[in-house]
Design a protein around this motif. Structure first.
Motif, PDB file in Angstrom:
ATOM      1  N   GLY A 142      42.735  58.869  55.816  1.00  0.00           N
ATOM      2  CA  GLY A 142      43.668  59.026  54.698  1.00  0.00           C
ATOM      3  C   GLY A 142      44.910  58.161  54.867  1.00  0.00           C
ATOM      4  N   GLN A 143      45.495  58.191  56.073  1.00  0.00           N
ATOM      5  CA  GLN A 143      46.673  57.378  56.338  1.00  0.00           C
ATOM      6  C   GLN A 143      46.352  55.885  56.219  1.00  0.00           C
ATOM      7  N   ALA A 144      45.176  55.503  56.700  1.00  0.00           N
ATOM      8  CA  ALA A 144      44.780  54.096  56.652  1.00  0.00           C
ATOM      9  C   ALA A 144      44.597  53.631  55.210  1.00  0.00           C
ATOM     10  N   ARG A 145      44.020  54.477  54.375  1.00  0.00           N
ATOM     11  CA  ARG A 145      43.825  54.095  52.973  1.00  0.00           C
ATOM     12  C   ARG A 145      45.156  53.963  52.241  1.00  0.00           C
ATOM     13  N   LEU A 146      46.081  54.866  52.526  1.00  0.00           N
ATOM     14  CA  LEU A 146      47.408  54.760  51.907  1.00  0.00           C
ATOM     15  C   LEU A 146      48.101  53.470  52.338  1.00  0.00           C
ATOM     16  N   ALA A 147      47.946  53.118  53.609  1.00  0.00           N
ATOM     17  CA  ALA A 147      48.549  51.875  54.100  1.00  0.00           C
ATOM     18  C   ALA A 147      47.896  50.661  53.448  1.00  0.00           C
ATOM     19  N   ARG A 148      46.578  50.709  53.287  1.00  0.00           N
ATOM     20  CA  ARG A 148      45.882  49.604  52.613  1.00  0.00           C
ATOM     21  C   ARG A 148      46.305  49.504  51.157  1.00  0.00           C
ATOM     22  N   LEU A 149      46.516  50.647  50.517  1.00  0.00           N
ATOM     23  CA  LEU A 149      46.977  50.651  49.126  1.00  0.00           C
ATOM     24  C   LEU A 149      48.330  49.945  49.010  1.00  0.00           C
ATOM     25  N   ALA A 150      49.226  50.236  49.962  1.00  0.00           N
ATOM     26  CA  ALA A 150      50.538  49.585  49.969  1.00  0.00           C
ATOM     27  C   ALA A 150      50.403  48.077  50.177  1.00  0.00           C
ATOM     28  N   ILE A 151      49.452  47.671  51.021  1.00  0.00           N
ATOM     29  CA  ILE A 151      49.225  46.241  51.263  1.00  0.00           C
ATOM     30  C   ILE A 151      48.752  45.550  49.986  1.00  0.00           C
ATOM     31  N   TYR A 152      47.789  46.174  49.298  1.00  0.00           N
ATOM     32  CA  TYR A 152      47.245  45.554  48.084  1.00  0.00           C
ATOM     33  C   TYR A 152      48.303  45.489  46.979  1.00  0.00           C
ATOM     34  N   GLU A 153      49.137  46.521  46.889  1.00  0.00           N
ATOM     35  CA  GLU A 153      50.204  46.486  45.890  1.00  0.00           C
ATOM     36  C   GLU A 153      51.219  45.395  46.219  1.00  0.00           C
ATOM     37  N   ARG A 154      51.536  45.278  47.482  1.00  0.00           N
ATOM     38  CA  ARG A 154      52.504  44.274  47.908  1.00  0.00           C
ATOM     39  C   ARG A 154      51.985  42.857  47.667  1.00  0.00           C
ATOM     40  N   SER A 155      50.693  42.651  47.876  1.00  0.00           N
ATOM     41  CA  SER A 155      50.100  41.330  47.682  1.00  0.00           C
ATOM     42  C   SER A 155      49.536  41.145  46.268  1.00  0.00           C
ATOM     43  N   ARG A 156      49.745  42.166  45.399  1.00  0.00           N
ATOM     44  CA  ARG A 156      49.357  42.112  43.990  1.00  0.00           C
ATOM     45  C   ARG A 156      47.845  41.931  43.817  1.00  0.00           C
ATOM     46  N   GLU A 157      47.086  42.564  44.675  1.00  0.00           N
ATOM     47  CA  GLU A 157      45.620  42.578  44.552  1.00  0.00           C
ATOM     48  C   GLU A 157      45.237  43.860  43.814  1.00  0.00           C
ATOM     49  N   TRP A 158      45.402  43.834  42.489  1.00  0.00           N
ATOM     50  CA  TRP A 158      45.292  45.063  41.705  1.00  0.00           C
ATOM     51  C   TRP A 158      43.879  45.645  41.659  1.00  0.00           C
ATOM     52  N   PRO A 159      42.809  44.857  41.551  1.00  0.00           N
ATOM     53  CA  PRO A 159      41.467  45.471  41.579  1.00  0.00           C
ATOM     54  C   PRO A 159      41.172  46.194  42.892  1.00  0.00           C
ATOM     55  N   GLU A 160      41.597  45.599  44.029  1.00  0.00           N
ATOM     56  CA  GLU A 160      41.408  46.260  45.324  1.00  0.00           C
ATOM     57  C   GLU A 160      42.247  47.530  45.416  1.00  0.00           C
ATOM     58  N   ALA A 161      43.473  47.456  44.891  1.00  0.00           N
ATOM     59  CA  ALA A 161      44.337  48.639  44.892  1.00  0.00           C
ATOM     60  C   ALA A 161      43.710  49.759  44.076  1.00  0.00           C
ATOM     61  N   ALA A 162      43.121  49.418  42.932  1.00  0.00           N
ATOM     62  CA  ALA A 162      42.474  50.428  42.097  1.00  0.00           C
ATOM     63  C   ALA A 162      41.290  51.062  42.822  1.00  0.00           C
ATOM     64  N   ARG A 163      40.526  50.260  43.549  1.00  0.00           N
ATOM     65  CA  ARG A 163      39.357  50.784  44.269  1.00  0.00           C
ATOM     66  C   ARG A 163      39.788  51.772  45.348  1.00  0.00           C
ATOM     67  N   VAL A 164      40.824  51.424  46.107  1.00  0.00           N
ATOM     68  CA  VAL A 164      41.306  52.327  47.159  1.00  0.00           C
ATOM     69  C   VAL A 164      41.931  53.587  46.546  1.00  0.00           C
ATOM     70  N   ALA A 165      42.618  53.425  45.414  1.00  0.00           N
ATOM     71  CA  ALA A 165      43.213  54.593  44.742  1.00  0.00           C
ATOM     72  C   ALA A 165      42.134  55.574  44.311  1.00  0.00           C
ATOM     73  N   ARG A 166      41.010  55.056  43.836  1.00  0.00           N
ATOM     74  CA  ARG A 166      39.894  55.947  43.458  1.00  0.00           C
ATOM     75  C   ARG A 166      39.356  56.696  44.674  1.00  0.00           C
ATOM     76  N   LEU A 167      39.249  56.001  45.810  1.00  0.00           N
ATOM     77  CA  LEU A 167      38.788  56.655  47.037  1.00  0.00           C
ATOM     78  C   LEU A 167      39.742  57.767  47.450  1.00  0.00           C
ATOM     79  N   LEU A 168      41.029  57.488  47.366  1.00  0.00           N
ATOM     80  CA  LEU A 168      42.032  58.491  47.733  1.00  0.00           C
ATOM     81  C   LEU A 168      41.981  59.684  46.787  1.00  0.00           C
ATOM     82  N   GLU A 169      41.782  59.396  45.510  1.00  0.00           N
ATOM     83  CA  GLU A 169      41.713  60.479  44.533  1.00  0.00           C
ATOM     84  C   GLU A 169      40.472  61.330  44.762  1.00  0.00           C
ATOM     85  N   THR A 170      39.377  60.672  45.103  1.00  0.00           N
ATOM     86  CA  THR A 170      38.127  61.394  45.367  1.00  0.00           C
ATOM     87  C   THR A 170      38.253  62.305  46.586  1.00  0.00           C
TER      88      THR A 170
END
Length: 385
Positions: A142-170
Motif C-alpha cells: 500500500g505504501q509503495a503504491r501511494l509513493a508510485r502514485l506521487a511519482i507518476y503525478e510529479r512526472s505527469r504520467e497520468w495514465p500510469e497514475a490512473a492505473r495505480v489509483a484503481r489498484l489502490l481503490e480496489t
C-alpha cells in the motif's frame, strides 16, 4: 628413544593451564566486545534524543563495526543518513543489508522499502519506481503504491497514475473518483495544447459522466466549447454549477458571462448569478453580474449600488476599489496614481492560497505546485477566506 614419563606428567598440567588461559582470554574479549556494542548503541540513542545527529551517526558506525551482523543498527544508520540528506550513504547501507544471505524475509522487505525511500528522497524517480515495484505483494504494498502514485503525478504520467489509483481503490485504500477526474482533465489540457480537440472533448465528457459532482471537468468543457464558438452549449454546461450552488462556481463566472453574451442569454445568466450570489456572496460573481448589466443604460448605477450593498455586509477592499472606479467614471475619473495605488493594494488580496501549504498564486490551481496536494485551493480569493 625411551619416553620419559616425568616430562609427560609435567607437560599435561602445563597444556591444561595454557588451554584454560586461552579460553579465559577469548571469553574476556567477547565480553569486552559485547559491552562495547551496547555502549556505542545506547550512546548513539542518547545523541539522537538530544538531536546531535553527527555524533549519533559516529556512535552507530562504531556499534556496527563491533557487531556487523546486527540488522537493526544498519536500519537505524540508514534512516539517519537519509534524514541528513546523505542519500548515497543511506543507499549503501540498505544495499549492504539486501546483499546478506542470512537476512529474514521481513527485514529484506524493510530494507527494500528503505532503499526505495532513499531513491525517492534523492530525486532518482526511475530507480525509486523500480524499487517500489519490487514491494508488490509485501506488507509494504500500500505504501509503495501511494509513493508510485506521487511519482507518476510529479512526472505527469497520468495514465500510469490512473492505473495505480484503481489498484489502490480496489484494495480499499481510499476513494479516488475525484483524483481520476483530475487525471482526465490533465490529459484533456495536454490534448488541447497538441491540437487534438476531439480527444479533449471525449476525455472531459467521460470525466463528467464518471464523476458528475466534479466541477473541474465541467469548467474546462465549458471553456473548450466557448473557444470553439459553441456559446449555447458552453452556457448550458457551466450553468449547472450555479444551479446546484457548487462552491467552485465562482471560477466559472467570467466564462459564463462570455457564453451568455455570445448566445444572447444575458437576462437568464444575470438571474442565475443573482440567485447564486444571494446564497453565497462572492466578489467574482458580483463582478460577473456587473459585467452583464454594464450594457444596459442604467448599468453603471446598478453596479455602483451593488458594490455598495456588498460593502455594507462584507468588508472588502476589492469591492471598495470597484465602487470607487464606478463612482468616478465619466467626467471625474480617478487620478492615475490613485488608481495604480488601489490596484497594487488589492493585488495580494486577489490571490488564491493553498490551504495545505500556504502557497499563493494569481490563478487558481487544482493541483498545488508547492505541496502537490489536490483540491487544496479554496475557490475564493484570499480576502474572502
Amino acid at each position: 628413544m625411551e619416553l620419559d614419563l616425568t616430562w609427560i606428567l609435567l607437560g599435561l598440567p602445563a597444556a591444561f593451564a595454557l588451554g584454560w588461559l586461552a579460553s579465559r582470554l577469548d571469553l574476556r574479549q567477547m565480553r569486552i566486545a559485547n559491552r562495547q556494542a551496547p555502549r556505542a548503541y545506547f550512546k548513539g540513542l542518547n545523541y539522537l534524543l538530544n538531536e546531535q545527529q553527527d555524533k549519533a551517526i559516529d556512535a552507530f558506525i562504531e556499534a556496527v563495526q563491533n557487531d556487523p551482523d546486527t540488522s537493526e543498527l544498519h536500519f537505524a544508520l540508514g534512516n539517519l543518513f537519509r534524514r541528513r540528506g546523505e542519500y548515497d550513504r543511506a543507499v549503501r547501507v540498505h544495499e549492504h543489508l539486501m546483499s546478506r544471505a542470512d537476512l529474514s524475509s521481513a527485514d529484506r522487505q524493510r530494507a527494500q522499502h528503505g532503499l526505495a525511500l532513499d531513491f525517492l528522497k534523492a530525486g532518482l524517480l526511475d530507480r525509486a519506481e523500480e524499487a517500489l515495484r519490487k514491494l508488490e505483494g509485501t506488507s509494504y504494498e500500500g505504501q509503495a503504491r501511494l509513493a508510485r502514485l506521487a511519482i507518476y503525478e510529479r512526472s505527469r504520467e497520468w495514465p500510469e497514475a490512473a492505473r495505480v489509483a484503481r489498484l489502490l481503490e480496489t484494495s480499499g485504500e481510499a476513494n479516488f473518483d475525484m483524483r481520476m477526474a483530475h487525471y482526465q482533465c490533465e490529459q484533456a489540457r495536454e490534448a488541447v495544447q497538441q491540437g487534438d480537440l476531439p480527444n479533449a472533448l471525449n476525455l472531459l465528457t467521460a470525466a463528467i459522466q464518471a464523476t458528475p459532482d466534479a466541477a473541474r471537468p465541467r469548467i474546462l468543457l465549458g471553456q473548450l466549447q466557448l473557444s470553439q464558438g459553441q456559446a449555447a452549449q458552453a452556457y448550458e454546461t457551466l450553468s449547472v454549477l450555479f444551479e446546484r450552488s457548487d462552491t467552485a462556481a465562482p471560477l466559472a463566472a467570467a466564462s459564463l458571462v462570455k457564453a451568455a453574451q455570445a448566445a444572447a442569454l444575458t437576462a437568464e445568466a444575470a438571474q442565475l448569478l443573482k440567485k447564486y450570489y444571494a446564497k453565497q456572496a462572492c466578489i467574482d460573481v458580483l463582478d460577473a453580474i456587473s459585467a452583464l448589466e454594464s450594457t444596459s443604460p442604467e448599468g453603471g448605477a446598478l453596479s455602483h449600488q451593488r458594490y455598495l450593498d456588498h460593502l455594507s455586509n462584507h468588508a472588502s477592499l476589492m469591492a471598495a476599489t470597484r465602487w470607487l472606479t464606478e463612482e468616478n467614471k465619466g467626467q471625474n475619473p480617478l487620478p492615475a496614481p490613485v488608481q495604480k495605488a488601489l490596484e497594487q493594494a488589492i493585488r495580494p488580496l486577489a490571490r488564491y492560497r493553498c490551504a495545505a501549504c500556504g502557497f499563493e498564486a494569481k490563478e487558481h490551481f487544482w493541483h498545488c505546485p508547492g505541496c502537490q496536494a489536490w483540491d487544496s485551493y479554496p475557490p475564493r480569493r484570499i480576502e474572502e477566506l
